[in-house]
Design an enzyme around this catalytic site. Structure first.
Site, PDB file in Angstrom:
ATOM      1  N   ILE A  65      -5.662  10.739  -6.596  1.00  0.00           N
ATOM      2  CA  ILE A  65      -5.051  11.110  -5.322  1.00  0.00           C
ATOM      3  C   ILE A  65      -3.835  12.011  -5.494  1.00  0.00           C
ATOM      4  O   ILE A  65      -3.327  12.553  -4.510  1.00  0.00           O
ATOM      5  CB  ILE A  65      -4.685   9.874  -4.470  1.00  0.00           C
ATOM      6  N   TYR A 199       9.200   2.600  -4.790  1.00  0.00           N
ATOM      7  CA  TYR A 199       8.015   2.048  -4.141  1.00  0.00           C
ATOM      8  C   TYR A 199       8.283   1.852  -2.645  1.00  0.00           C
ATOM      9  O   TYR A 199       7.456   2.208  -1.796  1.00  0.00           O
ATOM     10  CB  TYR A 199       7.641   0.715  -4.784  1.00  0.00           C
ATOM     11  N   LYS A 203       6.300   3.648   0.518  1.00  0.00           N
ATOM     12  CA  LYS A 203       5.555   2.885   1.517  1.00  0.00           C
ATOM     13  C   LYS A 203       6.149   3.069   2.913  1.00  0.00           C
ATOM     14  O   LYS A 203       5.419   3.078   3.910  1.00  0.00           O
ATOM     15  CB  LYS A 203       5.521   1.411   1.127  1.00  0.00           C
TER      16      LYS A 203
END
Length: 270
Positions: A65, A199, A203
């Protein structure tokens, strides 16, 4: 709900990713396309053989990705093989452990490139292929995104929560975070000082990106029935964590919502 177009799950080798893929395989009334970065790693090989042994209609496709060429190869396969897709679950992503010795600026660059920008690129390339009459799009985010947003400065929070924020503006903010970390000024610039900050930022970006995309779809739609949402990843076991992504992916064809929401344990979070 099947129309001859498949359900696509990105990242299907490990824990939550595989649990989501497995449950969708067993409940989606059509073909499944599971993408993996490496078909020889993780729970993938034996698990995929097990699913095929159940007589499920499965296809596997390589996907990195963080590589636009790889994403476009998948796009072309879906169009040529199926003429589009009905369900897209963006599951693929990475995280560094809290004690990982990798320098923070490297973690920021790699995590944002994969989790946020990779998911954005998949949506850019694959959303034009989704069936406007029935499609479901699920972006797997995390409750860590909410925690991280609350730790941002008031100025950043205002920018991120603006109802008028655009995809371009969001991308610029994500780039700014990476650059601020590289320059050692992210705390001064209002970004959180916390474990797993890279992270959390990635998100948070996915959740806001989902809201932006849902807003665009609502502005464009007439009789379209595309429902696009973000949801929390596993907070218990992988099996429990897969419940909400699968629930959103299988919303019935007459459902009018949720749309543009963040959903956790099958409930919309405000």
């Amino acid at each position: 709900m099947a129309s001859g177009r498949p359900a696509v799950v990105t990242g299907a080798n490990k824990s939550l990713d595989f649990a989501t893929s497995r449950d969708l395989c067993r409940n989606f009334p059509g073909d499944m396309v599971l993408t993996v970065r490496d078909q020889t790693r993780g729970r993938g090989r034996a698990a995929r053989q097990h699913l095929k042994a159940e007589g499920l209609s499965l296809h596997f496709h390589l996907l990195a990705i963080d590589n636009l060429k790889s994403i476009r190869t998948l796009r072309d396969f879906l169009w040529e093989e199926f003429g589009g897709l009905d369900v897209l679950v963006n599951n693929a992503g990475i995280t560094f452990k809290s004690d990982d010795p990798t320098p923070l600026h490297i973690q920021a660059e790699v995590t944002l490139k994969t989790n946020f920008f990779g998911t954005r690129d998949i949506c850019t390339e694959l959303l034009p292929l989704v069936n406007p009459k029935v499609s479901r799009v699920v972006n797997v985010s995390s409750v860590m995104g909410f925690v991280t947003l609350k730790q941002c400065s008031p100025e950043l929070q205002q920018k991120f929560t603006s109802e008028a924020i655009t995809e371009e503006e969001l991308g610029m903010l994500m780039d700014k975070f990476v650059e601020d970390v590289k320059n050692g000024v992210h705390k001064k610039e209002g970004w959180p000082d916390m474990k797993l900050v890279t992270y959390g930022i990635s998100k948070m970006g996915i959740t806001i990106l989902s809201r932006i995309h849902a807003r665009k779809l609502s502005e464009q739609r007439r009789d379209d029935k595309i429902l696009l949402n973000a949801c929390s990843d596993a907070i218990k076991s992988p099996e429990d964590g897969a419940e909400t992504p699968v629930y959103l992916a299988l919303l019935p064809s007459d459902a009018e919502g949720p749309h543009g929401e963040f959903v956790m344990e099958k409930q919309v979070e405000q």
